[in-house]
Design an enzyme around this catalytic site. Structure first.
Site, short mmCIF file in Angstrom:
data_model
loop_
_atom_site.label_atom_id
_atom_site.label_comp_id
_atom_site.label_asym_id
_atom_site.label_seq_id
_atom_site.Cartn_x
_atom_site.Cartn_y
_atom_site.Cartn_z
N GLN A 175 0.82 -1.22 0.00
CA GLN A 175 0.00 0.00 0.00
C GLN A 175 0.86 1.27 0.00
O GLN A 175 0.47 2.30 -0.58
CB GLN A 175 -0.96 0.00 1.19
N GLN A 203 23.13 -13.60 7.18
CA GLN A 203 22.23 -13.40 6.05
C GLN A 203 20.95 -14.19 6.22
O GLN A 203 19.87 -13.73 5.86
CB GLN A 203 22.94 -13.79 4.76
N HIS A 257 17.80 -12.66 7.90
CA HIS A 257 17.02 -11.61 7.24
C HIS A 257 15.56 -12.02 7.09
O HIS A 257 14.65 -11.23 7.33
CB HIS A 257 17.61 -11.29 5.86
N GLU A 293 23.94 -11.59 -4.70
CA GLU A 293 23.79 -10.22 -4.19
C GLU A 293 25.04 -9.84 -3.39
O GLU A 293 25.64 -8.79 -3.62
CB GLU A 293 22.56 -10.15 -3.29
N HIS A 294 25.40 -10.67 -2.42
CA HIS A 294 26.62 -10.49 -1.63
C HIS A 294 27.56 -11.66 -1.89
O HIS A 294 27.13 -12.81 -1.85
CB HIS A 294 26.33 -10.46 -0.13
N ASP A 354 26.72 -3.91 5.18
CA ASP A 354 25.30 -3.72 5.50
C ASP A 354 25.07 -2.43 6.28
O ASP A 354 23.99 -1.83 6.20
CB ASP A 354 24.79 -4.90 6.34
N HIS A 395 14.03 15.58 -41.53
CA HIS A 395 15.31 15.64 -40.83
C HIS A 395 16.37 16.30 -41.71
O HIS A 395 17.14 17.16 -41.26
CB HIS A 395 15.78 14.23 -40.45
#
Length: 430
Positions: free
Chosen positions: A187, A256, A259, A323-324, A357, A416
């Site tokens: 939302q 990790q 998370h 990602e890492h 991080d 053109h």
């Protein structure tokens, strides 16, 4: 974590597969949420706050008094830590940013250049819930501050008392952000996409989130609002050799895994002994973690894979596109030079991912789910448009004009060609 020993190359795709998300159910829920926000605006957001956050709100915008009070609720130690992180992140991001590029004379009389222009209105989404990520405020707010965006809107969910976590508010104020709204989830993304009575629509949306937030951001793109990057659950891949400290490796995997239950952690090694000892360390360290159940769920999606060499580990890492990426090997510095695909790389036994991080200076908003193959992490460049400029004088159009006329004629675009020809004719007459 399950251990796989010397898999054959044909197993690579299946072993490196990410956890599957329930996309259809998520999509249906997000579509409904977006529709309600578009139709009912603030009223829908207040209803969702009560439904999802168990909070009864009188207004969505955080007052200046609430922001000021937040600073008083934090310990001096935490505020000092946030300040240290702020300075490192600001220093790194400012150094990596180019605002004005040099003017290039591509030929006599033709000048071209590029300038970084701040996106006018940006929206930052900061997750709350079980882990209010005030560190993400730094990672998004500092680049926005350096870029000089005209309007920065921040949305974050509240607790049951209707309060955004004080560390989020304090860090936002430190980054110069004062337009803060109490709304979370899909939302919040819908509100920043379409606007409500209180929350303005923005041009680009940044920030991590769960599957619902991720899907809402994807739908925002379809509605013409840019996003920082596609995203999936957070992940880490570690390349470690026999000399790596198994306690360090286990700690990094668990850091990790905590998370979220849909996170994934991968260990690639050439040592059977290391993989087995890491597994033992994971079980020992897990017992003392407050987020033990979350980490355990993530570990079900995770693997230790024993390969024939560290070089093969690098090839598998590139295929995974993490990602890492943590390189915990004897030759970590030189090995890092051979990496082709990763969101962010952490080199050596002492460089835990936690540093990036929070406070080393690099950004922790990174491409996940394999998108490191074609997306970069957030930087100041993410908050600007790169606008090109060009300027021609009489000499320039005389030298370049005939080439443009020939190219336009060959493409059948006579208007053109005519735009050049009229100017050449006028110059010739004068």
């Amino acid at each position: 974590m399950k251990i796989y020993t010397h898999p054959v190359p044909s197993d690579q795709i299946s072993l490196l597969e990410r956890p599957q998300q329930q996309k259809q159910q998520v999509d249906e829920a997000v579509q409904e949420i977006i529709g309600l926000v578009r139709r009912n605006g603030d009223k829908a957001l207040l209803a969702f706050a009560e439904k999802f956050d168990k909070a009864q709100l009188n207004q969505l915008q955080v007052s200046p008094e609430e922001i000021q009070t937040a600073a008083e609720l934090l310990s001096p130690t935490l505020k000092a830590a946030i300040q240290t992180a702020y300075e490192n992140i600001y220093r790194f991001h400012e150094a990596c940013f180019t605002r004005d590029y040099p003017v290039i004379n591509t030929m006599p009389g033709i000048k071209c250049w590029r300038r970084s222009m701040p996106i006018q209105k940006v929206g930052l989404y900061i997750p709350g819930g079980t882990a209010p990520l005030f560190s993400t405020v730094l990672m998004l707010g500092i680049p926005a501050k350096i870029a000089g965006n005209e309007q920065v809107v921040l949305c974050s969910p509240t607790d049951q008392q209707g309060n955004i976590h004080p560390a989020v508010l304090y860090t936002a104020q430190l980054c110069g952000i004062s337009e803060i709204y109490k709304t979370g989830g899909a939302q919040a993304i819908a509100a920043m996409t379409y606007g409500t009575e209180s929350i303005p629509a923005v041009n680009k949306i940044f920030g991590p989130g769960n599957a619902f937030v991720t899907r809402a951001k994807e739908l925002s793109q379809q509605a013409g609002v840019a996003i920082d990057m596609p995203a999936g659950p957070s992940e880490v891949l570690i390349i470690a050799d026999a000399q790596a400290d198994p306690a360090f490796v286990a700690a990094d995997l668990l850091a990790q895994a905590e998370h979220g239950p849909d996170s994934q952690v991968i260990l690639l090694t050439d040592s059977v002994d290391l993989a087995q000892t890491v597994q033992q360390n994971i079980e020992e360290q897990l017992e003392s973690l407050p987020r033990k159940l979350t980490a355990q769920q993530a570990l079900k999606n995770s693997k230790s894979i024993i390969l024939t060499s560290i070089e093969e580990c690098v090839a598998w890492s590139d295929a995974y596109a993490p990602e890492h990426l943590i390189i915990n090997t004897q030759n970590a510095t030189s090995l890092a030079q051979s990496i082709k695909v990763a969101g962010s790389v952490f080199i050596g036994s002492l460089t835990c991912e936690s540093l990036g991080d929070y406070a080393s200076g690099t950004n922790h908003t990174l491409p996940t789910y394999g998108y490191a193959r074609n997306y970069s992490g957030v930087s100041v460049d993410s908050f600007v448009n790169k606008v090109t400029f060009q300027e021609a004088d009489a000499q320039g159009i005389q030298l370049l004009g005939p080439a443009v006329e020939a190219m336009a004629a060959a493409e059948g675009l006579d208007a053109h060609k005519n735009a050049v020809s009229l100017r050449l004719s006028k110059i010739k007459k004068s």
